[in-house]
Design an enzyme around this catalytic site. Sequence first.
Site, short mmCIF file in Angstrom:
data_model
loop_
_atom_site.label_atom_id
_atom_site.label_comp_id
_atom_site.label_asym_id
_atom_site.label_seq_id
_atom_site.Cartn_x
_atom_site.Cartn_y
_atom_site.Cartn_z
CG ASP A 121 -0.45 -0.14 2.51
OD1 ASP A 121 0.78 -0.32 2.63
OD2 ASP A 121 -1.22 -0.08 3.49
C1 LAN Z 1 3.43 -0.88 10.34
C2 LAN Z 1 3.63 0.48 9.81
C3 LAN Z 1 3.07 0.72 8.45
C4 LAN Z 1 1.84 -0.12 8.17
C5 LAN Z 1 0.97 0.38 7.01
C6 LAN Z 1 1.73 0.62 5.72
C7 LAN Z 1 0.32 1.70 7.41
C8 LAN Z 1 -0.16 -0.62 6.77
O1 LAN Z 1 -1.06 -0.16 5.81
C9 LAN Z 1 0.39 -2.01 6.52
C10 LAN Z 1 1.16 -2.49 7.74
C11 LAN Z 1 2.33 -1.58 8.15
C12 LAN Z 1 3.46 -1.85 7.19
C13 LAN Z 1 2.83 -1.88 9.55
C14 LAN Z 1 2.79 -3.27 10.09
C15 LAN Z 1 3.14 -3.45 11.58
C16 LAN Z 1 4.27 -2.54 12.04
C17 LAN Z 1 5.47 -2.84 11.20
C18 LAN Z 1 3.77 -1.10 11.80
C19 LAN Z 1 2.49 -0.77 12.54
C20 LAN Z 1 4.87 -0.29 12.45
C21 LAN Z 1 5.26 -1.10 13.71
C22 LAN Z 1 4.67 -2.53 13.53
C23 LAN Z 1 5.67 -3.59 14.04
C24 LAN Z 1 5.07 -4.97 13.91
C25 LAN Z 1 6.06 -3.26 15.49
C26 LAN Z 1 6.97 -4.24 16.16
C27 LAN Z 1 6.18 -5.26 16.88
C28 LAN Z 1 6.02 -6.53 16.48
C29 LAN Z 1 4.81 -7.28 16.86
C30 LAN Z 1 7.03 -7.25 15.63
#
Ligand code: LAN
Length: 639
Positions: free
Chosen positions: A377
């Site tokens: 996305d």
């Molecule tokens: C994110 C940040 C971006 C986000 C979007 C692009 C907004 C979304 O549309 C798809 C999923 C994604 C890429 C996403 C997935 C989960 C993340 C990476 C996070 C919310 C930022 C932090 C989180 C991550 C998993 C945090 C660390 C904790 C764990 C459970 C590994």
Amino acid sequence: MTRRARDVLARTQEGDGSWKGDYGGPLFLGPVYVAALYLMGRAPEPDIREGMLTHARLHQNADGGWGLDVESPSLVFTTALNYVAARLSGVPAEDPALVRARAWLHAQGGPLGSGSWGKFVLALLGLYEYEGLAPVPPELWLLPRALPFHPSRLWCHCRMVYLPMGWLYGRRARAPETPLLAELRRELYPEPYEAVDWKAARERVAPSDAYTPRTFWLRAVNRVLGVYERVHSKRLRARALEESLAQMRGEDEATHFICIGPINKVLHAAVWHLARPEGPEVQAHLARLPDYLQRSDDGVKVNGYNSSQLWDTAFAVQALVASGQAEAARETLARAADFLEAQQVLEDSPRAARFHRHPSRGGWPFSTRAHGWPISDCTAEGVKACLLLEPLGLNRVSRERLGHAVEFILSLQNRDGGWATYEPQRGPRWLERLNPSDVFAGIMVDTSYVECTSACVQALVAWRQVAPSAAVDRAIARGVDFLRRTQRADGSWEGAWGVCFSYGTWFGVTGLVAAGAPQDDPALRRASAFLCARQRADGAWSETIQSCRERRWVEGATGHAVTTSWALLSLVATGDGASESARRGVAWLRGWQGADGRWPSEPLAGVFNRTCAIHYDAYLRIFPLWALGLADPHGGEAS
Ligand code: LAN
């Protein structure tokens, strides 16, 4: 009013054309950072340490514990880790805040009730025994790739966290003993440390930490792995550790030592410290630690990612163009266009297949190009933003490169027609039943999401407009089909990465409309009715993280500008932008705006894995501007 909002957005742009802000919220990232440094015999710089303590103090709950995030009720996981981090940072055990924390922790039975990641981090510090952990054997990396449970099949965030965990587990890594650690073993546990039944502790989890229940299957797998751990071959273990280290090296190289996220980042640093003390990898990791640090009004925190720059910039562009004042914002947009151009990933990661990486060429990441992990996305929003900039003469990304972005998007479409985040779905859905995290849901498999699917559909539609011969029709139709299938009976879509049904519905609706759904389409009628039924008496909409956790619409105490904006954007898309409901929403949004052009801060609007809230700093500057631009196009001219 709209103009003032536009000026606020323009004024807060960085020199490189992006928007860069606080991406905090989770309360486990800072303590893991401090713990990993301690294991390495290091500590954060004094000003960082003080800032982190300020942050922890400000977000301690009234009951003495700490939540999974700044809005969450207390968990044993985050309470134990924040307590330990404070002590490692020099706070004495008699500090009143820590006395209260200890009381809460002991009342829950101490660290034995922590979600599994908390126990793991404590084990790294010698504050919990490895025997009390569910096994994380690194040998899983040696299994044939074809198996449905090979680690490469896991959601990339999950596998990249368990990769260093497996190495550390296989080595039984443990920080060198210090008097402070001995004190902590006495402080953390309500019972004498020596009296703990570690094997029984494997099965324990306090109610506060048990969001995702441990299934029969998970317990069975853990028992089998426990037996394996007792009989495992030393030679095989050595090979598994080697392979894990090779995989970590691949990740380090592909991300310039930034790593996919804050957890694997600091665990890699600890791994390299043990594998090659003072080696070049350790230095390279230390140099990239500041990428994750954030100084804010509420202290210093570890951001959830190295930034959210690309994402915010792509949305800011769309909001500014939608505000109808693109000409007035020309310079801002030009700088943003430069940033978008500079952050596209132009090549695949080195030896991609060896490191289980999907081809990256053409994709956009969430943060920066150096991070090296493009996302479906984020790429779609990048494409959309560039194509919006094009008629203004501001797009800087060539047709060829946009074509690569589209190819990247197409390569990620799932068999169910939808799009997941970083990769096409690799593992079977039943893997989710083996989720060992306790505190998160949906971490095992990267499945299709309404947000990613809608964004990709919108980008493909936009691309088709400039490249009519592009072979995207089938992909769009399958995406639309996925969107239709996932609409809930009540007309909403459940969002996964924003709070919650208002976010999901905005994507569901805009995806269908982009692909040509007419305004009288029953799906749009139902979505519109869903939103109108949830509007508050004051004209606003309001949803909190509790919506995600409970999977039903849960309202906050007041209206929220971001929720209201998503609802308004949806209503404009369904053709209800001139309705009484939209008019009341616009009036509320205008009334809620401060004289300085900003909207007052409000509860967090981002989420991941259904339980953890995360702060999207720019959303309050982007979405109200966007919504007012579309729902009240002449309102801006009045001032
Ligand atoms: C994110 C940040 C971006 C986000 C979007 C692009 C907004 C979304 O549309 C798809 C999923 C994604 C890429 C996403 C997935 C989960 C993340 C990476 C996070 C919310 C930022 C932090 C989180 C991550 C998993 C945090 C660390 C904790 C764990 C459970 C590994």
